[in-house]
Design an enzyme around this catalytic site. Structure first.
Site, PDB file in Angstrom:
ATOM      1  N   GLY A  98       0.805  -1.219   0.000  1.00  0.00           N
ATOM      2  CA  GLY A  98       0.000   0.000   0.000  1.00  0.00           C
ATOM      3  C   GLY A  98       0.831   1.259   0.000  1.00  0.00           C
ATOM      4  O   GLY A  98       0.510   2.240   0.675  1.00  0.00           O
ATOM      5  N   ALA A  99       1.925   1.268  -0.794  1.00  0.00           N
ATOM      6  CA  ALA A  99       2.849   2.412  -0.783  1.00  0.00           C
ATOM      7  C   ALA A  99       2.603   3.393  -1.914  1.00  0.00           C
ATOM      8  O   ALA A  99       3.442   4.252  -2.189  1.00  0.00           O
ATOM      9  CB  ALA A  99       4.299   1.911  -0.846  1.00  0.00           C
ATOM     10  N   SER A 100       1.454   3.305  -2.560  1.00  0.00           N
ATOM     11  CA  SER A 100       1.175   4.229  -3.666  1.00  0.00           C
ATOM     12  C   SER A 100       0.776   5.611  -3.179  1.00  0.00           C
ATOM     13  O   SER A 100       0.916   6.596  -3.912  1.00  0.00           O
ATOM     14  CB  SER A 100       0.067   3.662  -4.566  1.00  0.00           C
ATOM     15  N   SER A 104      -3.292   0.415  14.519  1.00  0.00           N
ATOM     16  CA  SER A 104      -4.077   1.641  14.689  1.00  0.00           C
ATOM     17  C   SER A 104      -4.372   1.820  16.166  1.00  0.00           C
ATOM     18  O   SER A 104      -4.508   0.843  16.908  1.00  0.00           O
ATOM     19  CB  SER A 104      -5.390   1.546  13.915  1.00  0.00           C
ATOM     20  N   TYR A 123     -12.756  -3.414  12.094  1.00  0.00           N
ATOM     21  CA  TYR A 123     -11.455  -2.758  11.888  1.00  0.00           C
ATOM     22  C   TYR A 123     -10.595  -2.852  13.142  1.00  0.00           C
ATOM     23  O   TYR A 123      -9.430  -3.264  13.084  1.00  0.00           O
ATOM     24  CB  TYR A 123     -11.687  -1.296  11.506  1.00  0.00           C
ATOM     25  N   ALA A 130     -10.819  -4.895  15.601  1.00  0.00           N
ATOM     26  CA  ALA A 130     -10.482  -6.283  15.921  1.00  0.00           C
ATOM     27  C   ALA A 130      -9.269  -6.751  15.136  1.00  0.00           C
ATOM     28  O   ALA A 130      -8.362  -7.401  15.688  1.00  0.00           O
ATOM     29  CB  ALA A 130     -11.677  -7.188  15.627  1.00  0.00           C
ATOM     30  N   ILE A 158      -4.651  10.829  11.241  1.00  0.00           N
ATOM     31  CA  ILE A 158      -3.609  11.238  10.300  1.00  0.00           C
ATOM     32  C   ILE A 158      -4.257  11.827   9.054  1.00  0.00           C
ATOM     33  O   ILE A 158      -5.172  11.225   8.482  1.00  0.00           O
ATOM     34  CB  ILE A 158      -2.707  10.052   9.899  1.00  0.00           C
TER      35      ILE A 158
END
Length: 242
Positions: free
Chosen positions: A11-13, A130, A142, A144, A175
């Site tokens: 997920g580095a885009s 998170s 999310y 969990a 963020i």
């Protein structure tokens, strides 16, 4: 033939993943990016691959390919999605999706990278969890899975430390990513309430999170493992354990 060493950031885009990749690239590392879509202008040194990481077969195939072509000595499991839902509204489809993306994909990439890390006697694994792992309304599935990422990291840290491999978690709070701002527009009362909940009275930036990840990824920091760093502007004060 010796395989080139590389750091893999899922997920580095864009967003946090892109900021982490930028710091690694600035340090001279080759960065592999696996995302649903490549960035419009990939930075020099980034090698991009496309995959739907909630799909087990696609994830296994890309993980096997990367492990066959590169010696992955650093891994950041960053790709994620929120899938909001309460106790009444959360669906099993949403639970399956985030489990596949946050937990299953993370384990697949970890298992693919471990042979090279063990051979090198060195490895750095960072899980992007998170602060919602501590509990957050409307984030049942999310929170969990993000808590699951922290549990996975702590267990792996115990298993892999003898091989020179550290495993840590970074847990961001609010963020200002593109995704966050699309749901929390500047000037909106709900956005201001989030800002007011931080002791810093501002939203965090992807770069704030990237610097925390960079600490765990640093080759010199081999005595820090199994830890969670909250990058949350102080929103976990009074909630997170000492």
């Amino acid at each position: 033939m010796t395989k080139p060493r590389a750091y893999l950031v899922t997920g580095a885009s864009n967003g946090i993943g892109a900021a982490i990749a930028a710091l690694l690239l600035a340090q001279g590392h080759t960065v592999l990016n696996v995302d649903l879509k490549p960035p419009s202008l990939p930075p020099s040194g980034m090698v991009c691959f496309q995959a739907e990481l909630s799909d087990e077969q696609q994830t296994k195939e890309i993980a096997a390919r990367l492990a066959s072509e590169y010696a992955i000595i650093g891994l950041v499991n960053n790709a994620g999605a929120t899938r909001p839902g309460t106790a009444e509204s959360a669906t099993l489809d949403s639970l399956d999706f985030v489990c596949n993306l946050h937990l299953k994909a993370s384990l697949i990439f970890i298992q693919a990278a471990l042979p090279a890390m063990k051979e090198a006697g060195f490895g750095r694994i960072v899980m992007l969890a998170s602060r919602a792992a501590l509990g957050k309304p409307n984030r049942v599935v999310y929170s969990a899975t993000k808590a699951g990422m922290i549990g996975m990291a702590r267990t792996l840290a115990m298993e892999l430390g003898v091989h020179g491999i550290t495993v840590n978690s970074v847990a961001p709070g609010p963020i200002a990513t593109e995704l966050f701002m699309s749901s929390n527009p500047p000037g909106a009362p709900t956005t201001q309430a989030i800002i007011n909940s931080t002791v810093c009275k501002r939203l965090g930036t992807p770069e704030d999170v990237a610097r925390a990840a960079a600490f765990f990824l640093d080759e010199a920091n081999g005595f820090v493992t199994g830890q969670v760093m909250y990058v949350c502007g102080g929103t976990t004060l009074g909630v997170a354990p000492v």
